[in-house]
Design an enzyme around this catalytic site. Structure first.
Site, PDB file in Angstrom:
ATOM      1  N   ASP A 130      -0.297  -1.627  -9.203  1.00  0.00           N
ATOM      2  CA  ASP A 130       0.456  -1.050  -8.088  1.00  0.00           C
ATOM      3  C   ASP A 130       1.402   0.010  -8.613  1.00  0.00           C
ATOM      4  OD1 ASP A 130       1.403  -0.553  -5.595  1.00  0.00           O
ATOM      5  OD2 ASP A 130       2.580  -2.377  -5.428  1.00  0.00           O
TER       6      ASP A 130
ATOM      7  N   HIS B 109       1.202   1.049  -3.154  1.00  0.00           N
ATOM      8  CA  HIS B 109       1.033   0.470  -1.812  1.00  0.00           C
ATOM      9  C   HIS B 109       1.904   1.173  -0.780  1.00  0.00           C
ATOM     10  CE1 HIS B 109       4.564  -2.324  -2.583  1.00  0.00           C
ATOM     11  NE2 HIS B 109       4.804  -1.950  -1.351  1.00  0.00           N
TER      12      HIS B 109
END
Lengths: 241, 355
Positions: free
Chosen positions: A91, A42
């Site tokens: 992630d 991210h």
């Protein structure tokens, strides 16, 4: 890092700072081999172009260049193909540096866990980073000790999100020590008997860290991704095409 | 805009000509905030009424967790609608202006739900002062009021039979959250249009079936995904690649899985043998004139550290297939390697100096 303390230089030699102009430090990252760094996917949202990034090692104070500092440009950004922006799952990303780092006492890789080495709840580990301290953004690297909690207990804090086995939760009910904005991509490491440190988590998300309702931090579970990490490094190092 | 914080929300867009005031340099953008995807409008602009500058900021805000949780208390029927009108305000595509909620909608929400927050020691979000919003039908000011079509629940909620909203994560979690228990009915995967893992009964979205990533404990969601020819093998992403192109040093599968685990240490009990896979067949490595540099290359390929020891052992299994490294190598034997872990996780500079 909320509720932590300032680290001494050299205490976390695998900690690095992922930077992009004009803002400078954006995220934390972790050195795992001379040419390879781990961070979270991210951090690259909206900035997937490797050319706009650089990685800085061997520093304690973001604002003071240190004699031990090494800076490398980024050659490749490998986002996990299943990264989901909406639910912040998978992630993780791997960064290939443009050149090897020089291994010194202040710039050294952390160990990766083996695929069958999972982290048990109630284990105490450390999180580090230059993220928000609750009242300010620090210049000096912060560190804090956190306790790993079970995924079931963690799920009870987050109605809106699903806690998956790609995640690890750590922190305290009172929310005293926690990671925060700017720590993302940084390490959650645990010491093995014999003094070797192993990377089990990468700071990913959590509750709004300086709001009234506190909860544990949520970290990408590196053990789950070790096979994927090794394969990505292998095919970019040894394959002919 | 060059001299104001507005630049971010414009993203460097040409609309930001210096003659404009800071306030109207933003433009309509599609709503991506999951919570508010079922509104009667689908464009918004920022900053919103809570001071968030982007949808991303709104999505990780305290309010984006607070309102969905508060909706579950059923304190006000249109609380979710009100929350979305301030989280992602409606944008009028003609004037590029924000359309606020009407003051009455704000007041109703606050009157009925503020006290519920008080019970758990929380406050109504500070900067939602209802006086900032226009009265309905005030002079030439448009504002938003809910109509019959407005959904009471957000897409992240499950609507109970009674009409109440509970968070979707509470659906089929084994605990009844709806007062009529409807969130624990029809919980089979098929009823929820999900795919069921045969052994664990876990429910999966159809999008993750046969996507190359195992989700069922027994990987059943990645079985029977493709039917390769007899001389082909299935890649992790279920492509078919001919057998003789496996471990040839060149990636032929899109996900490169034909080149995974080509050099391994066999997991024998008493010692680890170096194994090489060729055309999808495991081979012991014959070691006519083995060199230490090959040991180092093999360990590095396996992601391990420097070899700590290399030993030559006479062949033990007669019928084992051999991969011959170089044609002029005479002696056939097996060379076990034991690789040490990479030198990692140590911090010499952190050694405490005892005084």
């Amino acid at each position: 890092i909320l509720g932590g303390r300032t680290s001494r230089p050299g205490r976390w030699p695998w900690q690095c700072s992922l930077q992009s102009e004009p803002s400078g430090h954006i995220c934390g990252c972790v050195l795992i081999a001379k040419k390879w760094v781990l961070t979270v996917a991210h951090c690259f949202e909206g900035r997937e172009n490797a050319a706009v990034w650089k990685v800085v090692f061997g520093i304690n104070n973001l604002d003071h260049p240190s004699t031990f500092m090494q800076m490398r440009l980024v050659k490749t950004i490998i986002l996990h193909p299943r990264y989901s922006r909406a639910v912040v799952d998978y992630d993780i990303s791997i960064v290939e540096l443009s050149q090897d780092i020089n291994e010194t006492s202040y710039v050294r890789p952390v160990c990766l866990p083996s695929p069958d080495q999972s982290l048990e709840p109630d284990t105490y580990c450390y999180i580090t980073g230059w993220g928000h301290m609750g009242n300010k953004m620090p210049f000096k690297l912060q560190e804090g000790e956190v306790r790993v909690i079970s995924l079931e207990q963690c799920q009870s804090y987050f109605d809106m999100k699903t806690i998956t086995n790609r995640m690890i939760c750590a922190g305290y009910e009172s929310g005293t020590v926690d990671s925060c904005m700017g720590d993302s991509g940084g390490p959650l490491v645990c010491e093995k008997p014999g003094g070797q440190w192993t990377l089990f988590g990468l700071t990913s998300w959590g509750s709004v860290c300086f709001s009234k309702v506190l909860g544990p931090g949520v970290y990408s579970n590196v053990t789950y991704f070790v096979k994927w990490i090794e394969r990505q490094i292998y095919i970019r190092t040894f394959l002919l095409n | 805009c060059l001299y104001s914080s507005c630049l971010d929300s414009c993203g460097g867009n040409s609309l930001c000509d210096p003659s404009n005031s800071v306030n109207n340099c933003s433009q309509c953008e599609p709503i991506t905030l999951e919570l508010c995807l079922n509104l009667p409008y689908n464009h918004t602009n920022f900053p919103n009424y809570l001071g968030h500058r982007t949808q991303k900021e709104a999505s990780i805000s305290w309010e984006s967790s607070l309102f969905p949780a508060l909706v579950q208390t059923n304190c006000y029927k249109y609380l979710m609608f009100f929350a979305c009108t301030i989280l992602v305000p409606k944008c009028d595509e003609d004037t590029q202006q924000r359309i606020p909620p009407c003051r009455a909608l704000c007041e109703h929400s606050k009157e009925r739900c503020e006290s519920v927050l008080g019970i758990v020691g929380l406050q109504w979000p500070e900067d939602t002062d209802c006086n900032q919003f226009p009265e309905e039908n005030a002079d030439n000011q448009t504002c938003l009021m809910p109509d019959d079509e407005v959904e009471e629940c957000s897409p992240s909620h499950f609507k109970c039979r009674s009409g109440r909203c509970v968070l979707a994560s509470r659906r089929c979690d084994g605990q009844a959250d709806c007062d009529d228990d409807s969130d624990e009915e029809n919980c089979g995967c098929k009823e929820r249009d999900l795919w069921e893992c045969p052994s664990s009964k876990q429910c999966l979205k159809h999008t993750v079936i046969c996507d190359g990533f195992p989700d069922c404990p027994d990987n059943m969601d990645e079985k029977n995904c493709s039917f390769c020819q007899a001389d082909e093998l299935e890649c992790a992403n279920h492509e078919c690649v001919s057998r003789d192109r496996w471990c040839d040093g060149e990636a032929d599968c899109i996900d490169s899985s034909d080149e995974w685990d080509c050099v391994t240490l066999s997991a024998n009990v008493n010692s680890s043998f170096l194994m090489a896979r060729r055309s999808a067949m495991e081979h012991h490595v014959c070691a006519d004139g083995w060199q230490e540099t090959l040991s180092q290359l093999a360990c590095k390929q396996m992601g391990l550290g420097e070899p700590s020891m290399t030993k030559l052992i006479e062949e033990q299994e007669q019928d084992q297939q051999w991969l011959t490294l170089h044609s002029n190598w005479e002696i056939t034997s097996v060379c076990p390697l034991s690789c040490s872990l990479a030198d990692c996780g140590r911090r010499p500079a952190a050694r405490m100096n005892k005084r």
